[in-house]
Enzyme design. Structure first.
Site, short mmCIF file in Angstrom:
data_model
loop_
_atom_site.label_atom_id
_atom_site.label_comp_id
_atom_site.label_asym_id
_atom_site.label_seq_id
_atom_site.Cartn_x
_atom_site.Cartn_y
_atom_site.Cartn_z
N SER A 1 -4.34 1.93 1.81
CA SER A 1 -4.53 1.00 0.83
C SER A 1 -2.90 -0.85 0.47
O SER A 1 -3.63 -0.91 -0.27
CB SER A 1 -3.81 2.12 -0.38
OG SER A 1 -2.06 1.85 -0.08
N LYS B 1 3.57 -5.78 0.18
CA LYS B 1 2.24 -5.13 -1.14
C LYS B 1 2.52 -5.39 -2.06
O LYS B 1 4.14 -5.14 -2.40
CB LYS B 1 2.21 -3.78 -0.26
CG LYS B 1 1.10 -2.84 -0.46
CD LYS B 1 1.32 -1.54 0.24
CE LYS B 1 0.32 -0.59 -0.66
NZ LYS B 1 0.17 0.85 -0.04
N SER C 1 -2.72 4.66 4.80
CA SER C 1 -2.22 3.40 3.97
C SER C 1 -1.95 2.17 5.32
O SER C 1 -1.96 0.92 4.34
CB SER C 1 -2.03 3.65 2.94
OG SER C 1 -2.45 3.90 2.05
#
Lengths: 418, 418
Positions: B131, B62, B155
């Site tokens: 996210s 990420k 997330s």
């Protein structure tokens, strides 16, 4: 030394402009820095805000805290010339308050034990302590009224005591460590160096948005004090013990209630496990540096991380459990003995001679692990002129009480420099 | 999907080389990425270790996790082209294990709510969630066998459920967040995306050096399960509730003991205060970005941080105390009802249509605040083909039990893709 409150008073009264206040720091740096070597980099053309509650206050920022406008080199060649994108949270906050982050201050590599080039302003030839060497020395030398440091073992309280300044390690989590190079997430704590206790309290109140941390202008009451000597570790040096006795006599004479405490066994156990927790986390936190740049880590840190690879999750988990038990028992201890604060040494003695070591953190590691607020107050010097400090410790979250009691000791011992 | 364990089995058997395993990911990326848009940057000429327990495993990272060899852009123009000096601790660890951090995956700006460009591989036209959008989508699309995400609200679990993959949010602190862009230090938790539960368990065991987290090869026992529906927040959608009922029926038929639980009032209170804790910390963590680059933050995050400036230390302190009480009561709840795990929804429904929202984290925020391990398991799809997931939650530190129970559900629901 430059007192933050004194500067702010003059600025508020209109007898000093923020720009002139910053110039006082710049002049002191021009005079002292070549001998002290406390600074790594400097903003030579700083923007000086005209407004804000800390306008006119030049701040030193330990060089493991990110700054967007100055390099951040971690005291290590691995980060030579490194420029972060953002400011650490504490630096951004200081800027919002009008302060000027004027310089980055020396740090041992990654805030471990390999010494810096910084000299003790109060006694050439002795260490300023570590790891926040430059922040302690810069305040002590009168170059800056405020500096940021960090403590994982004893890296705020020890150098502050060695350099004869006030050092404050707030409760764990009170100041954000965002943008600080991590060594151990369970232990890393941001702290402050100032000339006096009221300066530290004022800065902390503003930085945290908690006005209740500021000291009352009235005289503080007489605290209920537990005196602790950590009989589970080696005895301190006579000069440090003498200083503690002087504080005992003075505070009792001023009406404080003192009580000697022997810490229950869990504290000796927790004290012994600080390293297990620190090292297990440091091996992860510095994994990239260790894997990619082992040879450049510094001899002490390199060897330490070699050993840290062997700390097992099992011993880490067990150590965290002991620390939790000790934290609970510390809260009970305060209640049981009806204490405001604990009084102990800030260091086992004055700053050691030479520059091979940054000194001993054995009076700091337990309290860092407990997460409790600690303030070191200068209480005179040895005959050779080496500063001595005592440490005031309060309950977790009770930073105001630690500061109030520290101010009480400071007033009695007459060591405030303004 | 690419199963980490399946790839490793072939590599161990000599039927696949690590280089060939990485090439499978590269081929899948070449085929799918133009539609899915899960990746921000890629290592086009990766060094592929021949040895190590994760040799041959391509990992997505990420883009709020620092990488030394690829840009780290936080999903924000403020960090356009930004290159950190070091790898995040988790990335360094993966490299040591022989894995190849092949690509950075999309993230909403600073892991908040402003959507990414990533498409849901299981249903074009629906959000992949956020996210950690790119990590969930890349695993779902068969491009990567392992991806790192982070969870502050929902997330990891939410996008994993929306994309039909396994998502694991370990106990708070189990995986290091060093080198992750901080949003809230009390909440931020690193997590994993994989094709199956056993893949996640194996990766977590290796990353943490805790072999006991790996699943036993024998069949798991039948867990004691408490079913929770969070009656303090809005009712979930019928399709999600149906899926939960199917899991209830299947697990009871397989011998598990299920018990419906109504959470005591402190959990509703803690649920409502998640935002207070998150926002008070985010205002500090993103102070530099807010002060220097307000206009580039993204519309949702910008407005949210405007409001966050007003969260008081007092309400923050009070919220932390409620969270502590809820954590204690959660431990009591497990003991009182003799539970191995809690079973609840991973999200209120399947992935919403469109790309204006990343979906709803209301079945995740409480558990993130509690710090407990959560695993989402795919349990089929809606008639329209949208994946559904259920969430398995265990005590703090009891990650092995969460994984074992999740594997039990996975086996019964027959959704494992290898």
């Amino acid at each position: 030394m430059l007192s933050l409150l004194s500067l702010r008073k003059q600025i508020d009264a209109g007898s000093l402009t923020p720009r002139e206040a910053i110039a006082l720091s710049e002049a002191a740096i021009a005079e002292r820095e070549q001998d002290i070597r406390a600074l790594v980099s400097r903003d030579l053309d700083p923007v000086v805000p005209e407004r804000g509650p800390l306008a006119g206050i030049a701040v030193g920022v330990k060089d493991i805290l990110d700054t967007a406008h100055l390099p951040t080199q971690m005291g290590s060649p691995i980060y030579d010339g490194w420029r972060p994108r953002a400011d650490a949270a504490a630096v951004a906050r200081l800027k919002r308050l009008g302060a000027v982050p004027l310089a980055k201050t020396t740090t041992t590599a990654f805030a471990f034990l390999d010494p810096t080039q910084t000299r003790n302003p109060r006694h050439p030839g002795h260490t300023p302590g570590g790891s926040s060497a430059g922040s302690a020395a810069a305040v002590s030398a009168g170059m800056l009224p405020l500096a940021l440091g960090t403590q994982t073992g004893g890296s705020v309280i020890r150098p502050a005591a060695y350099c004869g300044v006030v050092g404050m390690k707030p409760s764990f989590g009170l100041l954000p460590t965002v943008g600080m190079k991590c060594f151990s997430w369970t232990l890393d704590t941001l702290g402050l160096f100032t000339a006096g206790v009221a300066d530290a309290a004022h800065a902390l109140a503003l930085m945290t948005g908690r006005p209740s941390l500021d000291l009352p202008t009235t005289e503080p009451g007489t605290p209920r004090i537990g005196v602790v000597l950590q009989d589970f570790c080696a005895t301190a040096e006579p000069e440090a013990l003498d200083a503690l006795e002087r504080v005992r006599t003075a505070t009792e004479a001023a009406g404080a209630r003192l009580r000697d405490l022997v810490l229950p066994a869990v504290f000796a156990e927790a004290f012994g496990l600080h390293g297990t927790i620190q090292d297990f986390e440091a091996a992860q936190a510095l994994d990239w540096e260790y894997t990619s740049h082992r040879a450049d880590l510094g001899p002490l840190l390199g060897a330490h991380l070699d050993a840290a690879q062997g700390v097992s999750p099992k011993s880490y988990d067990a150590s965290l459990k002991v620390a939790d038990r000790a934290r609970q028992q510390l809260a009970d201890l305060f209640a049981e003995h009806d204490l405001d604060v604990i009084l102990t040494l800030s260091a086992p003695g004055p700053a050691p001679e030479g520059y091979a070591s940054t000194g001993d953190s054995r009076f700091n590691r337990l309290w860092t692990l407990m997460g409790v607020p600690c303030v070191t107050v200068p209480v005179g010097s040895t005959p050779a002129g080496l500063p001595l400090g005592v440490q005031i410790i309060a309950r977790l979250g009770d930073d105001a009480r630690a500061l109030t009691a520290a101010r009480f000791v400071e007033t009695l011992m007459g060591e405030r420099h303004c």
